[in-house]
Design a protein around this motif. Sequence first.
Motif, mmCIF file in Angstrom:
data_model
loop_
_atom_site.group_PDB
_atom_site.id
_atom_site.type_symbol
_atom_site.label_atom_id
_atom_site.label_comp_id
_atom_site.label_asym_id
_atom_site.label_seq_id
_atom_site.Cartn_x
_atom_site.Cartn_y
_atom_site.Cartn_z
ATOM 1 N N SER A 119 42.035 40.278 39.358
ATOM 2 C CA SER A 119 42.078 41.555 40.077
ATOM 3 C C SER A 119 41.772 42.680 39.092
ATOM 4 O O SER A 119 42.352 42.731 37.996
ATOM 5 C CB SER A 119 43.454 41.769 40.713
ATOM 6 O OG SER A 119 43.565 43.078 41.248
ATOM 7 N N ARG A 136 37.480 42.121 42.791
ATOM 8 C CA ARG A 136 37.859 40.752 42.465
ATOM 9 C C ARG A 136 36.774 40.159 41.571
ATOM 10 O O ARG A 136 35.587 40.390 41.786
ATOM 11 C CB ARG A 136 38.011 39.898 43.723
ATOM 12 C CG ARG A 136 39.258 40.178 44.527
ATOM 13 C CD ARG A 136 40.500 39.651 43.835
ATOM 14 N NE ARG A 136 41.678 39.808 44.682
ATOM 15 C CZ ARG A 136 42.490 40.847 44.639
ATOM 16 N NH1 ARG A 136 42.231 41.850 43.809
ATOM 17 N NH2 ARG A 136 43.552 40.909 45.422
ATOM 18 N N ASP A 192 33.234 42.085 45.079
ATOM 19 C CA ASP A 192 33.114 41.178 43.941
ATOM 20 C C ASP A 192 32.460 41.895 42.775
ATOM 21 O O ASP A 192 31.404 42.520 42.935
ATOM 22 C CB ASP A 192 32.278 39.962 44.323
ATOM 23 C CG ASP A 192 33.098 38.901 45.026
ATOM 24 O OD1 ASP A 192 33.217 37.810 44.473
ATOM 25 O OD2 ASP A 192 33.613 39.176 46.134
#
Length: 206
Positions: A119, A136, A192
């Motif tokens: 994270s 992420r 992402d």
Amino acid sequence: MEEIKKFLANSRFIIQFLAGLHFVWDRVLGPPRRLLMKILGRLFHWYKAKWNTYTYDKYGGFVYKRAGIMTTITLLVLFMIPTFITLSFQTAMFLTTYRSERVYLFHAEEIYPDDNIWSIRGCEMVNCATESLYFRVAPSLFNHIWSVFYKQELFLADDIASGVPPGKTECHIISYGIRLKTLMKRYEIYPDALYIACDGKRLVDN
């Protein structure tokens, strides 16, 4: 008498509710359901024709070895379908939501060590009271493919996330994905991060 009225009222509600379900099933879900069944039916007939062509010899005899090979290939294809769907979805997300930007990151934590998922938190401006950006860093087939083409190496989540130093630091980040806090908080759907390079200079102490 009151019990009969309640029974009739409840019965009317149940009938109306079932009628509503039938309308949704037939009118709303009917067209896509029939299209899906048509596609699946054609695929089944195509596969059946291929099966009969491959598993029988020219004399009409069933060849068990060919059937075993055909079954193995079928299972491998079925196993790869979810991977292909995920890869297609991530590719579409990358093409539509790609971002290359400079932001301020100040926290990196490995939240799922078994899956190598990190994270990352930060904000868009240097003067922000709380974090407003969430990312992420997680391995996936698409991320590996992108990393091989972009950096000539596999996607290594540990190396990427560990590059975020403690303290608010200006970083260049390449990411893709939808940035909606509702999706993040309720469904844990985060953008992402593919690449992170920080200047190494601590701007603000946390």
